[in-house]
Each structure stands twice: as structure tokens, then as C-alpha cells.
Design a protein around this motif. Structure first.
Motif, short mmCIF file in Angstrom:
data_model
loop_
_atom_site.label_atom_id
_atom_site.label_comp_id
_atom_site.label_asym_id
_atom_site.label_seq_id
_atom_site.Cartn_x
_atom_site.Cartn_y
_atom_site.Cartn_z
N ASP A 229 0.86 -1.17 0.00
CA ASP A 229 0.00 0.00 0.00
C ASP A 229 0.91 1.24 0.00
O ASP A 229 1.66 1.46 0.95
CB ASP A 229 -0.90 -0.01 1.24
N ILE A 230 0.84 2.02 -1.06
CA ILE A 230 1.76 3.15 -1.20
C ILE A 230 1.52 4.21 -0.12
O ILE A 230 2.45 4.86 0.35
CB ILE A 230 1.65 3.75 -2.61
N LYS A 231 0.26 4.40 0.29
CA LYS A 231 -0.03 5.42 1.30
C LYS A 231 0.56 5.06 2.65
O LYS A 231 1.15 5.91 3.34
CB LYS A 231 -1.54 5.61 1.42
N THR A 232 0.40 3.80 3.07
CA THR A 232 0.88 3.40 4.39
C THR A 232 2.30 2.84 4.35
O THR A 232 2.93 2.69 5.39
CB THR A 232 -0.04 2.33 4.99
N ARG A 233 2.79 2.51 3.13
CA ARG A 233 4.11 1.91 2.94
C ARG A 233 4.22 0.54 3.62
O ARG A 233 5.31 0.14 4.03
CB ARG A 233 5.22 2.84 3.41
N LYS A 234 3.10 -0.16 3.75
CA LYS A 234 3.07 -1.49 4.33
C LYS A 234 2.77 -2.53 3.26
O LYS A 234 1.97 -2.27 2.35
CB LYS A 234 2.01 -1.59 5.43
N VAL A 235 3.41 -3.70 3.37
CA VAL A 235 3.07 -4.82 2.50
C VAL A 235 1.78 -5.43 3.02
O VAL A 235 1.71 -5.91 4.16
CB VAL A 235 4.20 -5.87 2.48
N ILE A 236 0.73 -5.39 2.20
CA ILE A 236 -0.59 -5.83 2.66
C ILE A 236 -0.95 -7.23 2.16
O ILE A 236 -1.90 -7.82 2.65
CB ILE A 236 -1.67 -4.84 2.20
N LYS A 237 -0.18 -7.75 1.21
CA LYS A 237 -0.49 -9.09 0.72
C LYS A 237 0.77 -9.68 0.11
O LYS A 237 1.60 -8.97 -0.44
CB LYS A 237 -1.61 -9.04 -0.33
N HIS A 238 0.85 -11.00 0.22
CA HIS A 238 2.00 -11.71 -0.35
C HIS A 238 1.50 -12.93 -1.10
O HIS A 238 0.72 -13.73 -0.57
CB HIS A 238 2.97 -12.14 0.75
N TYR A 239 1.90 -13.05 -2.36
CA TYR A 239 1.55 -14.19 -3.17
C TYR A 239 2.73 -15.15 -3.14
O TYR A 239 3.80 -14.86 -3.67
CB TYR A 239 1.24 -13.76 -4.60
N ILE A 240 2.53 -16.29 -2.50
CA ILE A 240 3.64 -17.18 -2.21
C ILE A 240 3.92 -18.11 -3.37
O ILE A 240 3.04 -18.50 -4.12
CB ILE A 240 3.39 -17.99 -0.92
N ARG A 241 5.17 -18.51 -3.45
CA ARG A 241 5.62 -19.35 -4.55
C ARG A 241 5.36 -20.83 -4.30
O ARG A 241 5.20 -21.61 -5.24
CB ARG A 241 7.13 -19.13 -4.76
N GLN A 292 4.32 -10.34 -16.22
CA GLN A 292 4.95 -11.31 -17.11
C GLN A 292 5.64 -12.40 -16.30
O GLN A 292 6.33 -12.13 -15.35
CB GLN A 292 5.96 -10.61 -18.00
N PHE A 293 5.44 -13.64 -16.71
CA PHE A 293 6.01 -14.78 -16.01
C PHE A 293 6.71 -15.70 -16.99
O PHE A 293 6.38 -15.76 -18.16
CB PHE A 293 4.92 -15.59 -15.29
N LEU A 294 7.66 -16.44 -16.50
CA LEU A 294 8.23 -17.55 -17.23
C LEU A 294 7.72 -18.81 -16.56
O LEU A 294 7.92 -19.02 -15.36
CB LEU A 294 9.77 -17.51 -17.16
N ILE A 295 7.04 -19.64 -17.29
CA ILE A 295 6.33 -20.77 -16.71
C ILE A 295 7.02 -22.08 -17.06
O ILE A 295 7.46 -22.28 -18.17
CB ILE A 295 4.88 -20.82 -17.24
N GLN A 296 7.11 -22.95 -16.08
CA GLN A 296 7.61 -24.29 -16.29
C GLN A 296 6.52 -25.28 -15.84
O GLN A 296 6.37 -25.55 -14.65
CB GLN A 296 8.90 -24.56 -15.53
N ASN A 297 5.74 -25.76 -16.79
CA ASN A 297 4.74 -26.77 -16.54
C ASN A 297 3.72 -26.36 -15.47
O ASN A 297 3.27 -27.16 -14.68
CB ASN A 297 5.39 -28.08 -16.08
N ALA A 298 3.39 -25.10 -15.40
CA ALA A 298 2.42 -24.65 -14.41
C ALA A 298 1.83 -23.32 -14.83
O ALA A 298 2.39 -22.61 -15.65
CB ALA A 298 3.08 -24.51 -13.04
N LEU A 299 0.66 -22.99 -14.26
CA LEU A 299 0.03 -21.69 -14.48
C LEU A 299 0.20 -20.85 -13.23
O LEU A 299 0.26 -21.36 -12.13
CB LEU A 299 -1.46 -21.88 -14.80
N PRO A 300 0.25 -19.50 -13.38
CA PRO A 300 0.46 -18.66 -12.20
C PRO A 300 -0.79 -18.59 -11.34
O PRO A 300 -1.90 -18.76 -11.82
CB PRO A 300 0.78 -17.30 -12.80
N PHE A 301 -0.59 -18.32 -10.08
CA PHE A 301 -1.69 -18.19 -9.13
C PHE A 301 -1.65 -16.82 -8.52
O PHE A 301 -0.67 -16.43 -7.93
CB PHE A 301 -1.58 -19.25 -8.03
N LEU A 302 -2.70 -16.04 -8.69
CA LEU A 302 -2.79 -14.71 -8.08
C LEU A 302 -4.12 -14.59 -7.36
O LEU A 302 -5.12 -15.03 -7.89
CB LEU A 302 -2.67 -13.61 -9.14
#
Length: 302
Positions: A229-241, A292-302
Motif C-alpha cells: 500500500d503506497i499510502k501506508t508503505r506497508k506490505v498488505i499481501k503476499h503471493y507465495i511461490r 509477465q512470467f516464465l512458466i515451467q509446466n504450471a500456471l500462475p496463481f494470483l
């Protein structure tokens, strides 16, 4: 909708490398600038379905690695490479090479350019793999920001990506010191790195940045994606690998998509993630934020 293909090697040498590395659409015309690995630059005109070879390597008698494009105006293309800045005059075909000169304080501070970013005053920020940032102002010469140990100075020596937000701040992603924000109000840098207990970055090695409204998307090599969040400068979500063990998050986020000849370019519009491919998608969805992603036998998850 239909897909069309275009031959951009019809009047090129038979031995010309054909591995595409970057597409950059002109913001002022219908031209598309194309870079190839271990080769040169082409200008493609969809209206005539023809292309032009710039022959930068042949003219300068060297092999270059092309990392970024920026159209300064409709008649001038900036090309960032590992061998300096090349300024190509489209109308005349004149090409000027600008290199690092330790004796010239107004020359580039490094020869290895990694990215460009134009701000709202038409100034141009130039990122380097090392040696910080240069700023080209339409009103004054280059300005160099060096990494220092001071509280409000820039941190990190390996610059990976750069972007601006809607508030006029400049965000700089590094490979060794997280993110630096050049604050518009104060003109000083604020550095952001991982902090104990959360709300910080997942890692200091940043590979991609993109600002969308009040949100800053932050891409890592193997540590997923952070959403700040640019206003608060806090990371509000993380998309894990670890959800997709075969997913390698590549390297780039940008307001205009850069298509590689690897599979898997995806459009992020609000909470949706749609799989698209080809130049038709590129032009049609230009106003969205692309991931943009480089994919190896998988689709991205968001």
C-alpha cells in the motif's frame, strides 16, 4: 478475433538470430520496436507489414545486449544496452553512442543500462546494473544519485527496475538492498527492506516493480510477489511461490507488456488473471497493468 503473424526476417540475412527478447510499442505512432538476443533492433510497421533493420551492431562494430527501449519523441529512440546508450534518429538513421567517461561528470555513470523511466516532467531516469541512477532533465544535464551510508540516501548498488506512482514518487528496485523511494515532497530517499514480524518485503533481491493506483507490485526471484500500500508503505499481501513449485517468477512487471518467445504472458486487471498471448493482446489491453512470467509446466496463481 483472429491472430496474424508477420515475417520480420523476409529481407534479413539467412543466419540472423531469431530469438525475440523484447517488444516496445511506440507511444506516439503505430511502430513497434523489436529486440533480439545476440542480434539487433528492428522497427515494425503494422500498417505496411514491413520492417526496418537498424544495424546498430554493424555500424558500431560491436555485439550488444539490448535491455530497454524508450521513445524520447516520435523521431528519437533511446536504446539501453550493456555497452552504453544508443540514440537513434528515426528520420535520418543517425545513431549516436553515449558511454561512461570517468573524467566527464555529465556523462553516464556506467555503461550497463538496465531500464528507463520517463517522469511527468518528461525527465528520463536511467538505471544501471551498477553505479546507481542517472537523471536526464529537459531543463538541465544528467544528475547522478550514488548509494551512500546516510539516512536519506539511496541504498544498494545493483539496480534492477524502476517505476513511478500516481503521487510522483520514484521507486527503485535493487538486487542487494530492497526498494528505494525517491520522495517527491522532500527529494530524499526512503529505503524498504524485510522487517521482523511482517509488513515488510519478503526479500531484498527485487526483480520487478509496477505501480497501479495506490498499490505497488513487487516481484522477487523465488520469494513470490509482494503487494504494498503506497499510502501506508506497508506490505498488505503476499503471493507465495510454494503453491506452485514449478513456477519461476520472472523478472519483469511493466505498464506495457514485454513479450518474450517463452510461453505464459498474463494480464492482471483488478483481481482477475487472464491468460493471453500474441501481439493482438498486447495492443488491445495496453491500458491495463501487465504481469509477465516464465512458466515451467504450471500456471500462475494470483
Amino acid at each position: 478475433e483472429t491472430m496474424e503473424s508477420y515475417n520480420v526476417f523476409a529481407h534479413s540475412s539467412p543466419n540472423t538470430p531469431q530469438k525475440l527478447s523484447m517488444l516496445y510499442p511506440s507511444p506516439t505512432t503505430d511502430r513497434i520496436y523489436i529486440a533480439f538476443e545476440h542480434d539487433d533492433v528492428k522497427i515494425f510497421d503494422p500498417a505496411t507489414r514491413d520492417y526496418q533493420d537498424l544495424n546498430i551492431q554493424k555500424i558500431n562494430q560491436l555485439t550488444i545486449l539490448i535491455n530497454s527501449f524508450l521513445e524520447k519523441d516520435k523521431d528519437e529512440l533511446w536504446i539501453g544496452t550493456d555497452s552504453g546508450l544508443f540514440i537513434y534518429k528515426i528520420n535520418t538513421g543517425e545513431c549516436t553512442r553515449i558511454r561512461q567517461d570517468p573524467l566527464d561528470p555529465y556523462a553516464l555513470s556506467s555503461h550497463f543500462i538496465s531500464a528507463f523511466c520517463r517522469d511527468r516532467e518528461n525527465g528520463i531516469w536511467i538505471c544501471f546494473h551498477q553505479n546507481g541512477l542517472n537523471y536526464y532533465s529537459p531543463f538541465r544535464p544528467f544528475h547522478v544519485h550514488y548509494p551512500w551510508d546516510g539516512q536519506y540516501s539511496m541504498k544498494g548498488e545493483v539496480i534492477r527496475d524502476i517505476c513511478t506512482d500516481i503521487y510522483g514518487n520514484i521507486w527503485v528496485g535493487t538486487e542487494d538492498a530492497g526498494i528505494n523511494c525517491l520522495e517527491k515532497k522532500t527529494g530524499t530517499f526512503t529505503n524498504y527492506q524485510p522487517v521482523p514480524g511482517g509488513n515488510g518485503l519478503s526479500h531484498t533481491n527485487i526483480r520487478g516493480l509496477a505501480a497501479s493506483g495506490d498499490r505497488l507490485w513487487i516481484g522477487h526471484v523465488i520469494h513470490g510477489i509482494d503487494l504494498m500500500d503506497i499510502k501506508t508503505r506497508k506490505v498488505i499481501k503476499h503471493y507465495i511461490r510454494h503453491i506452485l513449485p514449478h513456477l519461476i517468477i520472472l523478472l519483469q512487471f511493466c505498464p506495457l507488456i514485454r513479450l518474450f518467445n517463452n510461453p505464459g504472458s498474463f494480464l492482471e486487471n483488478q483481481s482477475k488473471c487472464l491468460r493471453k498471448s500474441g501481439i493482438q493482446c498486447f495492443l488491445k489491453f495496453r491500458r491495463y497493468l501487465f504481469l509477465q512470467f516464465l512458466i515451467q509446466n504450471a500456471l500462475p496463481f494470483l
